[in-house]
Design a protein around this motif. Structure first.
Motif, PDB file in Angstrom:
ATOM      1  N   THR A  13      -2.963  -2.384   4.789  1.00  0.00           N
ATOM      2  CA  THR A  13      -2.910  -3.069   6.086  1.00  0.00           C
ATOM      3  C   THR A  13      -3.997  -2.549   7.017  1.00  0.00           C
ATOM      4  O   THR A  13      -4.664  -3.337   7.708  1.00  0.00           O
ATOM      5  CB  THR A  13      -1.532  -2.860   6.738  1.00  0.00           C
ATOM      6  N   ALA A  14      -4.193  -1.233   7.035  1.00  0.00           N
ATOM      7  CA  ALA A  14      -5.221  -0.634   7.890  1.00  0.00           C
ATOM      8  C   ALA A  14      -6.615  -1.101   7.484  1.00  0.00           C
ATOM      9  O   ALA A  14      -7.459  -1.390   8.338  1.00  0.00           O
ATOM     10  CB  ALA A  14      -5.135   0.887   7.828  1.00  0.00           C
ATOM     11  N   ARG A  15      -6.854  -1.192   6.178  1.00  0.00           N
ATOM     12  CA  ARG A  15      -8.179  -1.632   5.699  1.00  0.00           C
ATOM     13  C   ARG A  15      -8.430  -3.093   6.075  1.00  0.00           C
ATOM     14  O   ARG A  15      -9.552  -3.459   6.455  1.00  0.00           O
ATOM     15  CB  ARG A  15      -8.275  -1.440   4.184  1.00  0.00           C
ATOM     16  N   ILE A  16      -7.393  -3.917   5.963  1.00  0.00           N
ATOM     17  CA  ILE A  16      -7.538  -5.331   6.330  1.00  0.00           C
ATOM     18  C   ILE A  16      -7.831  -5.460   7.820  1.00  0.00           C
ATOM     19  O   ILE A  16      -8.689  -6.247   8.245  1.00  0.00           O
ATOM     20  CB  ILE A  16      -6.264  -6.128   5.971  1.00  0.00           C
ATOM     21  N   TYR A  88      -1.109  -9.722   8.829  1.00  0.00           N
ATOM     22  CA  TYR A  88      -1.134  -9.537   7.380  1.00  0.00           C
ATOM     23  C   TYR A  88      -0.300  -8.347   6.931  1.00  0.00           C
ATOM     24  O   TYR A  88      -0.388  -7.257   7.480  1.00  0.00           O
ATOM     25  CB  TYR A  88      -2.576  -9.353   6.888  1.00  0.00           C
ATOM     26  N   GLN A  89       0.508  -8.617   5.931  1.00  0.00           N
ATOM     27  CA  GLN A  89       1.259  -7.573   5.247  1.00  0.00           C
ATOM     28  C   GLN A  89       1.132  -7.829   3.745  1.00  0.00           C
ATOM     29  O   GLN A  89       1.406  -8.935   3.289  1.00  0.00           O
ATOM     30  CB  GLN A  89       2.737  -7.588   5.646  1.00  0.00           C
ATOM     31  N   PRO A  90       0.701  -6.837   2.944  1.00  0.00           N
ATOM     32  CA  PRO A  90       0.541  -7.061   1.499  1.00  0.00           C
ATOM     33  C   PRO A  90       1.881  -7.333   0.832  1.00  0.00           C
ATOM     34  O   PRO A  90       2.903  -6.741   1.191  1.00  0.00           O
ATOM     35  CB  PRO A  90      -0.081  -5.746   1.012  1.00  0.00           C
ATOM     36  N   GLY A  91       1.868  -8.260  -0.113  1.00  0.00           N
ATOM     37  CA  GLY A  91       3.071  -8.586  -0.872  1.00  0.00           C
ATOM     38  C   GLY A  91       2.934  -8.127  -2.306  1.00  0.00           C
ATOM     39  O   GLY A  91       1.961  -7.462  -2.672  1.00  0.00           O
TER      40      GLY A  91
END
Length: 249
Positions: A13-16, A88-91
């Motif tokens: 999330t931080a990288r995005i 955005y949150q990775p799934g």
């Protein structure tokens, strides 16, 4: 194991967010370049109008309309970048960012009623050209009040710094809050924040400020130049109207 998974999620999330922040700044720089180009085209059109080269003025007007269409597309893309970066949150599955961006942009366009023909910069272009031979006169189909109201449209929310009292157009180092979009003199706002004040100094604004969220974004200087040009144009129109009234007397 759970903590490792959470750590990976947080890292992704931080990288995005970092990537979208960089992409957003690059896209805003592109928007500022477009606005500068429109301003330059307006000045050229005014010179051509003075020389009565009306067909070339019309060609420039059509080019500005096309350019402002691109401006709107870039604005939608900037909004999309911000939205993706914030939400955005990775799934469990890999994210198709290309499709994610396309869907977000399509949704923004579907909900937008903007038309390059009605864009404030288009209005300013036409008014500048009109004033070459018709200064002080309403444009065809418009009343004087319509001209004043439309001409004064600007993305700058406050015309003076709430701390220094200086007009925004006279600030040597203007900065803008990412949160509330108010503009300040850099030295004044940084001193204000160092004094442990956090609330925006603009009256009635409830937003909380952070030093790293008060910046000179790529569009700010362009918008200040546009504000300065609008003020100068208004002064010129007023002077011409005064002379016209004297002639009539």
């Amino acid at each position: 194991m759970a903590s490792t998974s959470a750590s990976r999620t947080h890292g992704a999330t931080a990288r995005i967010r970092t990537a979208t922040a960089t992409l957003y700044e690059d896209n805003q720089s592109l928007i500022s370049d477009i606005r500068r180009a429109v301003g330059a085209m307006k000045e050229i059109a005014v010179d051509l109008e003075r020389d009565n080269q009306f067909e070339r003025v019309k060609e420039l007007e059509n080019a500005v309309i096309e350019l402002l269409g691109t401006h709107e597309d870039c604005s939608h893309f900037s909004s999309t970048i911000q939205s993706v970066g914030e939400k955005y949150q990775p799934g469990p599955e890999l994210t198709d960012f290309d499709q994610l961006f396309k869907n977000e942009v399509a949704m923004l366009k579907a909900n937008s009623s903007s038309d390059p023909q009605n864009h404030p910069l288009m209005r300013q272009f036409r008014e500048a050209v009109w004033n070459v031979h018709h200064a002080g006169e309403p444009m065809p189909g418009e009343e004087q009040e319509d001209i004043v109201m439309t001409s004064n449209q600007c993305n700058i929310l406050n015309v003076t710094c709430p701390l220094s009292g200086k007009p925004i157009t006279e600030l040597q180092h203007p900065v803008r809050s990412v949160v509330c979009k108010h503009v300040y003199d850099k030295g004044s706002i940084m001193h204000y924040l160092r004094s442990r004040n956090t609330r925006c100094p603009v009256a009635a604004c409830p937003k909380v400020l952070q030093a790293d969220k008060v910046v000179c974004d790529p569009l700010l200087l362009v918008e200040i130049d546009e504000l300065r040009a609008m003020k100068e144009q208004t002064v010129m129109t007023d002077v011409i109207e005064d002379f016209t009234e004297l002639d009539e007397e």
